[in-house]
Design a protein around this motif. Sequence first.
Motif, PDB file in Angstrom:
ATOM      1  N   VAL A  36      40.078  37.791  30.572  1.00 53.09           N
ATOM      2  CA  VAL A  36      39.164  37.774  29.471  1.00 53.09           C
ATOM      3  C   VAL A  36      39.680  38.564  28.372  1.00 53.09           C
ATOM      4  N   CYS A  57      30.481  45.053  32.976  1.00 46.55           N
ATOM      5  CA  CYS A  57      30.303  44.131  34.335  1.00 46.55           C
ATOM      6  C   CYS A  57      30.511  44.649  35.303  1.00 46.55           C
ATOM      7  N   LEU A 121      25.570  41.707  30.791  1.00 49.58           N
ATOM      8  CA  LEU A 121      26.123  41.045  29.682  1.00 49.58           C
ATOM      9  C   LEU A 121      25.025  40.831  28.583  1.00 49.58           C
ATOM     10  N   ILE A 139      33.494  34.844  30.502  1.00 50.23           N
ATOM     11  CA  ILE A 139      33.494  35.679  31.856  1.00 50.23           C
ATOM     12  C   ILE A 139      33.583  34.574  32.824  1.00 50.23           C
ATOM     13  N   THR A 143      35.832  33.867  36.323  1.00 47.41           N
ATOM     14  CA  THR A 143      34.930  34.362  37.696  1.00 47.41           C
ATOM     15  C   THR A 143      35.704  33.758  38.794  1.00 47.41           C
TER      16      THR A 143
END
Length: 292
Positions: A36, A57, A121, A139, A143
């Motif tokens: 990210v 997160c 988020l 994100i 993932t």
Amino acid sequence: MNFELFITWNPSPEFGPFRWYGLCWLVGLALAYFIVKRLYKEQKIKDELFDPLFIYCFIGILAGARLGHCIFYEPDHFLTSVKGLVEMFIPIRFLADGGWKFIGYQGLASHGGTLGLIIALWLYVRKTKLSIWTVLDNIAIATGSTACFIRLGNLMNSEIIGKVTDVPWAFVFEKVDGLPRHPGQLYEAIAYGILFVIMWTIYKKNRSNTQSSAVNYQSSAFNAQRSALTVGSGWYFGFCLTYIFTFRFFIEYTKEIQEAFEATLPIDMGQILSIPFIIIGVVCMLRAKKTA
């Protein structure tokens, strides 16, 4: 059954000073962090807007996964007494003699972790003023890598086991009962690794259309050039949810139920909880296509 055909699985839960499960979580989160961070850099999002993202997160995933397990899988224990409520938030277990012991957070539900992440988020974008769709898409791209390593951690712990089977690739989990079972954790790890490859490949082919400044996502200039596969459209987030939870729905047929009450249900709790996420994912993908 000829047990010589199967894979005997009995690894040590520890790797030097580390536990495999914790180490896999650490690797998964570290991969997401660097992926990210690279996405933010390519999209020219300011460094100071990235810095708090990891904390949001981490807390969102951990809190959501823990609460999700307690509420959806063991409500009779955690929601029916003051001691249960304490154990929900503090990683201890009260003993019959009045004492207690530290046990760590042994119950973590991926559905709750996903919901906790989404809420975290949302709070993050309120603070940073970034587009929620840009953040969710970024994100989502990372993932698969994290989910892959979390399931490898479950495999190393011999937990979330599959049903008894005679397929040639069955694992004999000696810590469980010594019977050949579907390696459900490995199925999921492979599927999530493939998800990351798919998402990263699609992103690389379409990143030239990605907005150079996510803060200005609503600008008319950007809307004129963006497509459904541009980060910020919500397509990546929708595809991620649809892929993961559709796979989760069907892979549950190869896995043992986690709690006894699930035996009375037409489909297990993991499948029930997957359905809303699949619907949300499809809606997000259709929205991205419609607004492109």
